[in-house]
Design a protein around this motif. Structure first.
Motif, PDB file in Angstrom:
ATOM      1  N   VAL A  20     100.834  10.639 102.618  1.00 63.85           N
ATOM      2  CA  VAL A  20     102.228  10.508 103.030  1.00 63.85           C
ATOM      3  C   VAL A  20     102.562   9.065 103.389  1.00 63.85           C
ATOM      4  O   VAL A  20     103.660   8.572 103.104  1.00 63.85           O
ATOM      5  N   ALA A  21     101.618   8.346 104.035  1.00 64.24           N
ATOM      6  CA  ALA A  21     101.877   6.947 104.400  1.00 64.24           C
ATOM      7  C   ALA A  21     102.137   6.105 103.160  1.00 64.24           C
ATOM      8  O   ALA A  21     103.013   5.233 103.151  1.00 64.24           O
ATOM      9  N   SER A  22     101.385   6.390 102.111  1.00 64.06           N
ATOM     10  CA  SER A  22     101.610   5.668 100.855  1.00 64.06           C
ATOM     11  C   SER A  22     102.981   5.998 100.284  1.00 64.06           C
ATOM     12  O   SER A  22     103.683   5.117  99.761  1.00 64.06           O
ATOM     13  N   LEU A  23     103.401   7.256 100.378  1.00 67.86           N
ATOM     14  CA  LEU A  23     104.721   7.641  99.880  1.00 67.86           C
ATOM     15  C   LEU A  23     105.836   6.922 100.645  1.00 67.86           C
ATOM     16  O   LEU A  23     106.841   6.507 100.053  1.00 67.86           O
ATOM     17  N   GLN A  24     105.649   6.772 101.950  1.00 72.98           N
ATOM     18  CA  GLN A  24     106.653   6.059 102.728  1.00 72.98           C
ATOM     19  C   GLN A  24     106.756   4.602 102.285  1.00 72.98           C
ATOM     20  O   GLN A  24     107.852   4.040 102.170  1.00 72.98           O
ATOM     21  N   GLN A  25     105.617   3.975 102.010  1.00 73.07           N
ATOM     22  CA  GLN A  25     105.642   2.599 101.514  1.00 73.07           C
ATOM     23  C   GLN A  25     106.285   2.518 100.130  1.00 73.07           C
ATOM     24  O   GLN A  25     106.993   1.549  99.812  1.00 73.07           O
ATOM     25  N   GLN A  26     106.028   3.526  99.307  1.00 75.38           N
ATOM     26  CA  GLN A  26     106.645   3.534  97.979  1.00 75.38           C
ATOM     27  C   GLN A  26     108.168   3.646  98.077  1.00 75.38           C
ATOM     28  O   GLN A  26     108.903   2.998  97.316  1.00 75.38           O
ATOM     29  N   LEU A  27     108.641   4.481  99.002  1.00 76.02           N
ATOM     30  CA  LEU A  27     110.081   4.586  99.208  1.00 76.02           C
ATOM     31  C   LEU A  27     110.677   3.231  99.576  1.00 76.02           C
ATOM     32  O   LEU A  27     111.713   2.817  99.041  1.00 76.02           O
ATOM     33  N   HIS A  28     110.008   2.559 100.493  1.00 76.62           N
ATOM     34  CA  HIS A  28     110.496   1.238 100.911  1.00 76.62           C
ATOM     35  C   HIS A  28     110.489   0.264  99.738  1.00 76.62           C
ATOM     36  O   HIS A  28     111.423  -0.537  99.571  1.00 76.62           O
ATOM     37  N   GLY A  29     109.448   0.331  98.908  1.00 76.35           N
ATOM     38  CA  GLY A  29     109.369  -0.556  97.750  1.00 76.35           C
ATOM     39  C   GLY A  29     110.479  -0.303  96.746  1.00 76.35           C
ATOM     40  O   GLY A  29     111.089  -1.250  96.225  1.00 76.35           O
ATOM     41  N   TYR A  30     110.749   0.954  96.468  1.00 76.16           N
ATOM     42  CA  TYR A  30     111.841   1.275  95.542  1.00 76.16           C
ATOM     43  C   TYR A  30     113.189   0.808  96.083  1.00 76.16           C
ATOM     44  O   TYR A  30     114.021   0.255  95.347  1.00 76.16           O
ATOM     45  N   LEU A  31     113.432   1.053  97.364  1.00 72.87           N
ATOM     46  CA  LEU A  31     114.711   0.659  97.951  1.00 72.87           C
ATOM     47  C   LEU A  31     114.907  -0.854  97.899  1.00 72.87           C
ATOM     48  O   LEU A  31     116.001  -1.344  97.587  1.00 72.87           O
ATOM     49  N   THR A  32     113.862  -1.617  98.213  1.00 67.55           N
ATOM     50  CA  THR A  32     113.986  -3.073  98.183  1.00 67.55           C
ATOM     51  C   THR A  32     114.195  -3.571  96.761  1.00 67.55           C
ATOM     52  O   THR A  32     114.993  -4.496  96.529  1.00 67.55           O
ATOM     53  N   ALA A  33     113.501  -2.974  95.787  1.00 69.91           N
ATOM     54  CA  ALA A  33     113.683  -3.386  94.397  1.00 69.91           C
ATOM     55  C   ALA A  33     115.107  -3.093  93.922  1.00 69.91           C
ATOM     56  O   ALA A  33     115.749  -3.927  93.257  1.00 69.91           O
ATOM     57  N   ILE A  34     115.614  -1.924  94.264  1.00 69.53           N
ATOM     58  CA  ILE A  34     116.984  -1.571  93.870  1.00 69.53           C
ATOM     59  C   ILE A  34     117.991  -2.505  94.532  1.00 69.53           C
ATOM     60  O   ILE A  34     118.947  -2.984  93.892  1.00 69.53           O
ATOM     61  N   SER A  35     117.787  -2.791  95.815  1.00 69.18           N
ATOM     62  CA  SER A  35     118.717  -3.671  96.527  1.00 69.18           C
ATOM     63  C   SER A  35     118.748  -5.068  95.920  1.00 69.18           C
ATOM     64  O   SER A  35     119.814  -5.685  95.813  1.00 69.18           O
ATOM     65  N   CYS A  36     117.590  -5.567  95.514  1.00 70.59           N
ATOM     66  CA  CYS A  36     117.536  -6.910  94.918  1.00 70.59           C
ATOM     67  C   CYS A  36     118.271  -6.943  93.580  1.00 70.59           C
ATOM     68  O   CYS A  36     119.027  -7.883  93.301  1.00 70.59           O
ATOM     69  N   LEU A  37     118.050  -5.936  92.747  1.00 75.07           N
ATOM     70  CA  LEU A  37     118.711  -5.931  91.440  1.00 75.07           C
ATOM     71  C   LEU A  37     120.215  -5.731  91.560  1.00 75.07           C
ATOM     72  O   LEU A  37     120.982  -6.218  90.721  1.00 75.07           O
ATOM     73  N   GLU A  38     120.655  -5.038  92.585  1.00 74.11           N
ATOM     74  CA  GLU A  38     122.098  -4.846  92.765  1.00 74.11           C
ATOM     75  C   GLU A  38     122.804  -6.124  93.195  1.00 74.11           C
ATOM     76  O   GLU A  38     124.033  -6.206  93.136  1.00 74.11           O
ATOM     77  N   ALA A  97     111.669 -10.900  93.082  1.00 73.75           N
ATOM     78  CA  ALA A  97     111.430 -10.087  94.277  1.00 73.75           C
ATOM     79  C   ALA A  97     111.389  -8.599  93.924  1.00 73.75           C
ATOM     80  O   ALA A  97     110.529  -7.854  94.417  1.00 73.75           O
ATOM     81  N   ALA A  98     112.317  -8.158  93.075  1.00 73.20           N
ATOM     82  CA  ALA A  98     112.318  -6.753  92.653  1.00 73.20           C
ATOM     83  C   ALA A  98     111.054  -6.408  91.879  1.00 73.20           C
ATOM     84  O   ALA A  98     110.467  -5.332  92.062  1.00 73.20           O
ATOM     85  N   ALA A  99     110.611  -7.317  91.006  1.00 77.16           N
ATOM     86  CA  ALA A  99     109.382  -7.073  90.237  1.00 77.16           C
ATOM     87  C   ALA A  99     108.173  -6.968  91.158  1.00 77.16           C
ATOM     88  O   ALA A  99     107.272  -6.149  90.941  1.00 77.16           O
ATOM     89  N   THR A 100     108.138  -7.781  92.223  1.00 78.06           N
ATOM     90  CA  THR A 100     107.035  -7.724  93.187  1.00 78.06           C
ATOM     91  C   THR A 100     107.019  -6.385  93.917  1.00 78.06           C
ATOM     92  O   THR A 100     105.959  -5.758  94.068  1.00 78.06           O
ATOM     93  N   ALA A 101     108.185  -5.955  94.375  1.00 72.23           N
ATOM     94  CA  ALA A 101     108.251  -4.672  95.077  1.00 72.23           C
ATOM     95  C   ALA A 101     107.846  -3.519  94.161  1.00 72.23           C
ATOM     96  O   ALA A 101     107.145  -2.589  94.585  1.00 72.23           O
ATOM     97  N   TYR A 102     108.261  -3.580  92.890  1.00 70.15           N
ATOM     98  CA  TYR A 102     107.926  -2.504  91.948  1.00 70.15           C
ATOM     99  C   TYR A 102     106.432  -2.499  91.637  1.00 70.15           C
ATOM    100  O   TYR A 102     105.815  -1.427  91.526  1.00 70.15           O
ATOM    101  N   GLU A 103     105.845  -3.679  91.488  1.00 67.34           N
ATOM    102  CA  GLU A 103     104.396  -3.752  91.252  1.00 67.34           C
ATOM    103  C   GLU A 103     103.621  -3.172  92.428  1.00 67.34           C
ATOM    104  O   GLU A 103     102.610  -2.482  92.252  1.00 67.34           O
ATOM    105  N   HIS A 104     104.101  -3.434  93.636  1.00 66.80           N
ATOM    106  CA  HIS A 104     103.463  -2.863  94.825  1.00 66.80           C
ATOM    107  C   HIS A 104     103.537  -1.338  94.787  1.00 66.80           C
ATOM    108  O   HIS A 104     102.557  -0.639  95.116  1.00 66.80           O
ATOM    109  N   VAL A 105     104.671  -0.806  94.368  1.00 65.04           N
ATOM    110  CA  VAL A 105     104.834   0.647  94.278  1.00 65.04           C
ATOM    111  C   VAL A 105     103.848   1.243  93.277  1.00 65.04           C
ATOM    112  O   VAL A 105     103.207   2.280  93.543  1.00 65.04           O
TER     113      VAL A 105
END
Length: 763
Positions: A458-476, A440-448
């Motif tokens: 800016v819309a893309s940056l907001q999606q990137q923020l969400h992708g990073y947060l989800t990837a970090i949450s999964c690895l934690e 799941a983290a790898a998928t979110a990072y690939e999307h980023v």
């Protein structure tokens, strides 16, 4: 005819002619009472032989009436078409009454025979056991069956339906034909015939009536009346006809199933289709014509099912098709299952029944068809907004195929589409649902990464923020040793033969050689957080300087510079920490100097000078003016980064301004690196401060304020030796000696005297 005449002669021996007429004119309980009275004198052992002969004659009557009089082979309806005389409304009515009379007379005759048989069987007097057994097993049940069929014919004669005139041919209608009164089924049936011949005698008329009765008779193989009801869309009447027919042929069941399907009773229709498929009668012309040319590669039952499915497709009955194909799998051969499951899946998807579609998909034994259905299943459910439902299916045994399909759709999808149709989000949710957090983290990072390369704004940056947060949450959620993902990067090294044209094909010894190496880069939680800070910084910069985010592929140092220019120093220090960059103390020092100088000159500050203070975590009290707040914020950041490099940046910025360093800064510099501070002051020609620091340092070595300079001991008798930076002193003295002004000479004399005094004291 001779059989009938002999049977009626036998009956008249028991029942007088007047009594027979009374029987035929009676009905219900009267018929039973009259029969009992007329036969009571003959039911005794003395008349046993006559009764056996009478019952045998009755059996002959039943056979004749069933097989001879109503034989469809003797008078086929196709060869006994209606005479031209009966094409009018009046003629059709006349013919209807003739048929009605024939059916009524036949029904009455059977009723009399049935009552006689039942009464004789009940009394059992004067009847042999063999005859009694024959009556119970064949004669009475056979007569009852025929009675039921003639009851059905009477229902057809009495049941009425309403139809409207054919306004397409309104010009050909007579005034008498425009009648909205309900007509019987038989009337409409006869009106639909188009005769080509005229009758020549009364015998032809009798044959016509018999042929019409044969066409309506439930035992008819032609099934002309049921087909008429189906084509005329008299579905309720056709279902009633089928219900009253009792045991019927497979062909009639096939026709009735279409009526049930047309009226929305899918379960009954499917049950009947399945029954016909299991007991298919290929001797029926109707079923033979329905199936058509037989395919030697498939069974007859499968061909029938596929034809039924095609027929239901034309009517748009997707739910019925799903049920039919699903039930057909229970008795079909294994090689035919993929086709049936594929058909069930296709129509379940069209009907919106995704549970049945998943069941058909997961049951398909052929991998290629299963994969094709899976791709269709994913696309349809995503388009229908059923992504959550799609993820929640178990996918036992083929989860890897689901991941493969979702990865393919995600990597080939348009990132500008609606978030509800984002295949990366769907793939991420699928991995989380199955507790595969690393994937799941790898998928979110690939999307980023794709968003960074393909979609600006800016819309893309907001999606990137969400992708990073989800990837970090999964690895934690994983153990520390498992909290990582791989980022594959492809390299291609292409070698082409010398003097070979890249536009033309090469021979076998001149083929282009491709060398592909895959470098696997390990991405940890720390690196993901660093990436998150980069994107978060760009989002915050875009709120102040929208044009800045239009730049592509900014490095971390460039983003750090943009943060400083926007006054976002809290974010800048975080970014510098995670990306291992020097802290932006020089920029902060310059801004503080600017605030202090402007406040000292004008005793107030415009909003443009203090706005950056509100963007950072700066203490805000009424006792401090904006300049003091800025210096306090700088002091906090310098103390957080209390190494010499940080102090050197701040001190160098102040000395270059020039701006007098505050006391707290000099105190930190003396404590960390006095020699470096003296050299830096000399470098920026701040010789007075350098001499002051040098004299104070010499005093600390002599034992005065030792701790302020970070010295653990001094030049005492019982202490180890202490180092003095003579080279730094020489640098200051050399610069002072080159000066010609009086103050420089005094500074030179003071420093030299202090050095000599110290040497004399501790020599």
């Amino acid at each position: 005819n001779s059989v009938l005449m002999s049977t009626f002669v036998k009956l008249t021996e028991f029942i007088p002619a007047a009594g027979w007429e009374l029987l035929q004119d009676s009905a219900g309980d009267d018929l039973i009472d009259i029969t009992r009275e007329l036969l009571s004198n003959h039911l005794n052992p003395e008349c046993a032989a006559e009764l056996d002969e009478l019952i045998l004659s009755m059996e002959n009557v039943l056979e004749v009436l069933e097989e001879a009089v109503w034989s469809i082979d003797k008078y086929p309806v196709s060869s006994c078409q209606l005479p031209t005389l009966f094409r009018s409304v009046t003629g059709t009515e006349c013919l209807t009454r003739a048929v009605d009379t024939g059916v009524f007379d036949a029904h009455k005759t059977y009723a009399v025979l049935l009552v006689c048989l039942v009464y004789i069987e009940q009394e059992q007097a004067g009847v042999s056991e063999e005859t009694q057994a024959k009556m119970r097993t064949s004669l009475i049940p056979g007569c009852v069956q025929i009675m039921n069929r003639f009851s059905l014919l009477q229902w057809i004669l009495s049941s009425s339906v309403e139809t409207s005139p054919d306004y397409d041919n309104f010009g050909n209608l007579n005034i008498s034909e425009v009648d909205n009164k309900p007509k019987t089924i038989l009337h409409h049936y006869l009106s639909s015939r188009h005769p080509l011949i005229e009758y020549k005698s009364l015998d032809d008329m009798k044959k016509t009536v018999v042929a019409i009765i044969n066409a309506m008779y439930p035992g008819s193989k032609l099934l002309d009346l049921p087909q008429f009801l189906l084509s005329s869309q008299y579905y309720d009447q056709l279902k009633e006809y089928y219900t009253k027919s009792g045991e019927c042929s497979a062909a009639l069941k096939h026709i009735a199933a279409q009526a049930y399907a047309a009226t929305g009773d899918d379960s009954a229709a499917v049950k009947m289709f399945i029954s016909v498929a299991k007991n298919l009668d290929m001797s029926s012309p109707l079923l033979t014509n329905f199936i058509g040319n037989q395919d030697g590669g498939n069974s007859i039952s499968l061909q029938y099912i596929t034809k039924c499915i095609s027929m239901l497709e034309r009517s748009g009955l997707s739910k019925a098709i799903v049920s039919l194909a699903s039930q057909a799998t229970q008795f079909s051969e294994e090689e035919h299952l993929p086709l049936l499951y594929s058909l069930a899946f296709k129509h379940a998807v069209e009907a919106g029944d995704y549970d049945l579609a998943y069941k058909a998909l997961s049951s398909n034994p052929r991998p290629s068809q299963k994969h094709a259905c899976l791709k269709r299943f994913v696309v349809v459910m995503v388009e229908a907004g059923q992504a959550k439902r799609l993820v929640n299916y178990p996918y036992h045994g083929f989860k890897a195929e689901v991941v493969s399909v979702l990865e393919f759709k995600a990597r080939n999808s348009d990132l500008r589409q609606n978030q509800q149709k984002n295949y990366y989000n769907l793939l991420f949710a699928f991995h989380v649902q199955n507790k595969m957090y690393q994937h799941a983290a790898a998928t979110a990072y690939e999307h980023v990464l794709r968003l960074q390369n393909e979609l600006p704004g800016v819309a893309s940056l907001q999606q990137q923020l969400h992708g990073y947060l989800t990837a970090i949450s999964c690895l934690e959620l994983l153990r520390e040793q498992d909290a990582w993902i791989l980022e594959p990067t492809q390299y291609a090294d292409v070698r082409v033969a010398v003097n070979a044209s890249p536009k033309r094909p090469r021979s076998s010894n001149q083929m282009k050689e491709k060398k592909s190496n895959t470098k696997l880069t390990l991405v940890t939680v720390k690196e993901l957080r660093a990436g998150y800070l980069m994107v978060d910084s760009l989002v915050k910069i875009s709120a102040i300087k929208p044009d800045s985010v239009k730049l592509h592929n900014l490095s971390s140092s460039e983003v750090l510079g943009l943060l400083c220019s926007c006054g976002l120093y809290d974010q800048a220090f975080l970014l510098a920490t995670y990306h291992e960059l020097p802290p932006p103390l020089a920029s902060l020092t310059a801004r503080c100097i600017n605030v202090a100088q402007h406040f000292a000159a004008h005793n107030h500050l415009p909003s443009g000078f203090t706005e950056w203070l509100t963007l950072n975590n700066v203490p805000n009290t009424d006792e401090l003016n904006p300049a003091d707040r800025a210096w306090l914020y700088l002091q906090t950041k310098v103390e957080e980064h209390g190494d010499w490099e940080a102090l050197r940046q701040v001190l160098a910025q102040m000395l270059s301004a020039p701006f007098p360093p505050p006391f707290w800064l000099l105190k930190l510099c003396k404590l960390v690196n006095t020699e470096g501070t003296i050299r830096l002051c000399a470098q920026y020609d701040s010789l007075q401060l350098a001499v002051k620091l040098a004299i104070a340092y010499i005093g600390a070595v002599a034992g005065r304020e030792t701790r302020d300079f970070g010295l653990e001991n001094s030049l005492q008798s019982n202490m180890p030796p202490v180092y003095l930076p003579y080279t730094a002193f020489d640098q200051v003295l050399m610069q002072l000696k080159q000066k010609t002004d009086k103050s420089s000479a005094e500074l030179y004399k003071d420093l030299v005297d202090q050095i000599k005094l110290t040497l004399r004291t501790f020599r």
